[in-house]
Design a protein around this motif. Structure first.
Motif, PDB file in Angstrom:
ATOM      1  N   MET A  29      28.602 -12.433  56.527  1.00 56.15           N
ATOM      2  CA  MET A  29      27.556 -11.737  55.798  1.00 56.15           C
ATOM      3  C   MET A  29      27.512 -10.237  56.088  1.00 56.15           C
ATOM      4  O   MET A  29      26.773  -9.507  55.430  1.00 56.15           O
ATOM      5  CB  MET A  29      26.195 -12.372  56.102  1.00 56.15           C
ATOM      6  CG  MET A  29      26.046 -13.781  55.554  1.00 56.15           C
ATOM      7  SD  MET A  29      26.171 -13.827  53.738  1.00 56.15           S
ATOM      8  CE  MET A  29      25.939 -15.594  53.428  1.00 56.15           C
ATOM      9  N   SER A  30      28.309  -9.773  57.040  1.00 52.49           N
ATOM     10  CA  SER A  30      28.402  -8.332  57.295  1.00 52.49           C
ATOM     11  C   SER A  30      29.451  -7.659  56.413  1.00 52.49           C
ATOM     12  O   SER A  30      29.574  -6.436  56.426  1.00 52.49           O
ATOM     13  CB  SER A  30      28.732  -8.075  58.769  1.00 52.49           C
ATOM     14  OG  SER A  30      30.062  -8.510  59.072  1.00 52.49           O
ATOM     15  N   ASP A  31      30.190  -8.467  55.641  1.00 58.21           N
ATOM     16  CA  ASP A  31      31.255  -7.954  54.767  1.00 58.21           C
ATOM     17  C   ASP A  31      30.751  -7.978  53.329  1.00 58.21           C
ATOM     18  O   ASP A  31      30.611  -9.054  52.729  1.00 58.21           O
ATOM     19  CB  ASP A  31      32.494  -8.834  54.915  1.00 58.21           C
ATOM     20  CG  ASP A  31      33.672  -8.344  54.064  1.00 58.21           C
ATOM     21  OD1 ASP A  31      33.462  -7.518  53.160  1.00 58.21           O
ATOM     22  OD2 ASP A  31      34.800  -8.817  54.310  1.00 58.21           O
ATOM     23  N   LEU A  58      38.190 -16.011  52.699  1.00 62.47           N
ATOM     24  CA  LEU A  58      37.117 -16.578  51.889  1.00 62.47           C
ATOM     25  C   LEU A  58      37.652 -17.094  50.554  1.00 62.47           C
ATOM     26  O   LEU A  58      37.254 -18.179  50.087  1.00 62.47           O
ATOM     27  CB  LEU A  58      36.023 -15.540  51.643  1.00 62.47           C
ATOM     28  CG  LEU A  58      34.832 -16.059  50.836  1.00 62.47           C
ATOM     29  CD1 LEU A  58      34.110 -17.171  51.584  1.00 62.47           C
ATOM     30  CD2 LEU A  58      33.878 -14.932  50.477  1.00 62.47           C
ATOM     31  N   LEU A  59      38.547 -16.333  49.920  1.00 57.08           N
ATOM     32  CA  LEU A  59      39.114 -16.784  48.642  1.00 57.08           C
ATOM     33  C   LEU A  59      39.896 -18.076  48.819  1.00 57.08           C
ATOM     34  O   LEU A  59      39.831 -18.969  47.963  1.00 57.08           O
ATOM     35  CB  LEU A  59      40.011 -15.691  48.049  1.00 57.08           C
ATOM     36  CG  LEU A  59      39.307 -14.407  47.598  1.00 57.08           C
ATOM     37  CD1 LEU A  59      40.330 -13.396  47.086  1.00 57.08           C
ATOM     38  CD2 LEU A  59      38.252 -14.683  46.540  1.00 57.08           C
ATOM     39  N   VAL A  80      31.418 -12.093  46.530  1.00 54.84           N
ATOM     40  CA  VAL A  80      32.143 -13.275  46.043  1.00 54.84           C
ATOM     41  C   VAL A  80      31.281 -14.520  46.190  1.00 54.84           C
ATOM     42  O   VAL A  80      31.219 -15.361  45.282  1.00 54.84           O
ATOM     43  CB  VAL A  80      33.482 -13.439  46.787  1.00 54.84           C
ATOM     44  CG1 VAL A  80      34.098 -14.812  46.503  1.00 54.84           C
ATOM     45  CG2 VAL A  80      34.460 -12.335  46.383  1.00 54.84           C
ATOM     46  N   PHE A  81      30.589 -14.653  47.319  1.00 56.82           N
ATOM     47  CA  PHE A  81      29.741 -15.824  47.553  1.00 56.82           C
ATOM     48  C   PHE A  81      28.615 -15.889  46.526  1.00 56.82           C
ATOM     49  O   PHE A  81      28.344 -16.947  45.938  1.00 56.82           O
ATOM     50  CB  PHE A  81      29.175 -15.768  48.967  1.00 56.82           C
ATOM     51  CG  PHE A  81      28.213 -16.880  49.289  1.00 56.82           C
ATOM     52  CD1 PHE A  81      28.583 -18.212  49.114  1.00 56.82           C
ATOM     53  CD2 PHE A  81      26.953 -16.603  49.762  1.00 56.82           C
ATOM     54  CE1 PHE A  81      27.692 -19.242  49.416  1.00 56.82           C
ATOM     55  CE2 PHE A  81      26.055 -17.621  50.061  1.00 56.82           C
ATOM     56  CZ  PHE A  81      26.430 -18.940  49.887  1.00 56.82           C
ATOM     57  N   LYS A  82      27.951 -14.764  46.297  1.00 55.12           N
ATOM     58  CA  LYS A  82      26.870 -14.749  45.304  1.00 55.12           C
ATOM     59  C   LYS A  82      27.403 -15.070  43.909  1.00 55.12           C
ATOM     60  O   LYS A  82      26.745 -15.765  43.124  1.00 55.12           O
ATOM     61  CB  LYS A  82      26.182 -13.387  45.302  1.00 55.12           C
ATOM     62  CG  LYS A  82      25.315 -13.129  46.521  1.00 55.12           C
ATOM     63  CD  LYS A  82      24.610 -11.786  46.419  1.00 55.12           C
ATOM     64  CE  LYS A  82      23.639 -11.583  47.579  1.00 55.12           C
ATOM     65  NZ  LYS A  82      22.911 -10.299  47.460  1.00 55.12           N
ATOM     66  N   THR A  83      28.588 -14.593  43.611  1.00 52.27           N
ATOM     67  CA  THR A  83      29.204 -14.860  42.311  1.00 52.27           C
ATOM     68  C   THR A  83      29.536 -16.344  42.175  1.00 52.27           C
ATOM     69  O   THR A  83      29.308 -16.954  41.126  1.00 52.27           O
ATOM     70  CB  THR A  83      30.464 -13.994  42.125  1.00 52.27           C
ATOM     71  OG1 THR A  83      30.092 -12.611  42.221  1.00 52.27           O
ATOM     72  CG2 THR A  83      31.112 -14.243  40.776  1.00 52.27           C
TER      73      THR A  83
END
Length: 306
Positions: free
Chosen positions: A278-280, A257-258, A286-289
């Protein structure tokens, strides 16, 4: 990318007390910790120190140099203190900083040239800090770069800082700063260097939430080619984010993801829900941030729980 260790900062009560007590061992131990953790430079922020800065900063430079062999960043508005420190510095220093304000621009760049120092130049004029990336870059093009050329400062010694501001109250500035760094890479041949005060992005945010904002924003800054960041080298998870990007380590879900965040930012694109497992919980955070840093979701202290 060079890491400038931020931990010797007057805002810390321990630093303030150690300056008052002239406790050089405190600063030497903190300097060693930062360098051992990976700092390439050390920022020495003593505040304005109008009365005693000309004595405090050279004392601090000499003491820190006894403990570590890295270049130092002289972080104060007291130009007399900076000059005295430059006289005793063993390595090429960075002056932090000038702006496009007339008085600073007239006085600080000549000192950088005289003492062969690098210079951080803030994209801030008398009217303040503009929101848009283009306006910040224009300040660099119209004032900061021409002044550096005028005094004979090499472009590699000019560090344009487009000013990271906090998500808490200045959220609209966050994506614009990323774009300003991207644009500055085209502001000359060769272009100037770029610098960012990373931790500013999480100022006024609850302490437990600050690291993730800093780390995520750092990945975005790296993607657009930031050259120097003033950051906390003691944050081991932040160092791991840097390692993942530098080594292109996609062996974990978070690492993948990064790298997607990095690659999409480099391509002027953004993360979407389809990029995230979305289970992680780590990936979701990180996505919300990133959504907050894109200014897509309004920052609140509870944004991770929404």
């Amino acid at each position: 990318m060079y890491i400038i260790g931020e931990n010797i900062h007057i805002i810390s009560p321990k630093v303030k007390d150690a300056i008052a007590a002239r406790d050089i061992r405190f600063f030497q131990e903190l300097a060693v910790k930062q360098v051992e953790a990976g700092a390439d430079y050390l920022d020495l922020n003593i505040g304005p120190q109008k009365k005693a800065g000309h004595e405090i900063l050279p004392w601090l430079v000499k003491g820190v140099q006894e403990a570590v062999d890295v270049p130092l960043v002289l972080d104060t508005t007291n130009l007399a203190a900076i000059e005295e420190a430059l006289k005793v510095a063993k390595r090429q220093c960075i002056i932090n900083s000038t702006s496009a304000e007339e008085e600073r621009l007239a006085t600080v760049p000549p000192v950088a040239k005289q003492y062969n120092a690098k210079l951080i130049a803030l994209t801030m004029a008398k009217s303040g800090i503009p929101v848009s990336a283009e306006e910040r870059v224009n300040i660099a093009l119209e004032y900061l770069i021409p002044r550096a050329i005028e005094v004979g400062l090499p472009m590699e010694d000019l560090l344009i800082d487009p000013l990271v501001l906090t998500v808490s109250g200045c959220q609209e500035y966050c994506p614009e700063c990323i774009e300003a760094v991207r644009l500055l890479k085209f502001a000359g041949d060769p272009p100037p260097m770029t610098n960012a005060g990373l931790s500013n992005v999480s100022n006024a945010v609850p302490n437990e939430m600050r690291p993730l904002l800093n780390r995520t924003y750092l990945v975005m800054l790296m993607a657009v080619g930031i050259d120097y960041v003033i950051a906390n080298p003691l944050d081991q998870e932040q160092n791991e984010f840097i390692r993942i990007i530098n080594q292109r380590d996609d062996s974990t879900g978070l690492g993948r993801l990064l790298l997607t965040l990095y690659d999409k930012t480099a391509a002027s694109d953004r993360l979407t829900a389809e990029d995230v497992d979305m289970s992680d919980p780590e990936q979701v955070a990180v996505f919300k941030t990133a959504q907050v840093l894109y200014n897509q979701v309004i920052y609140t202290d509870s944004y991770l729980r929404v």
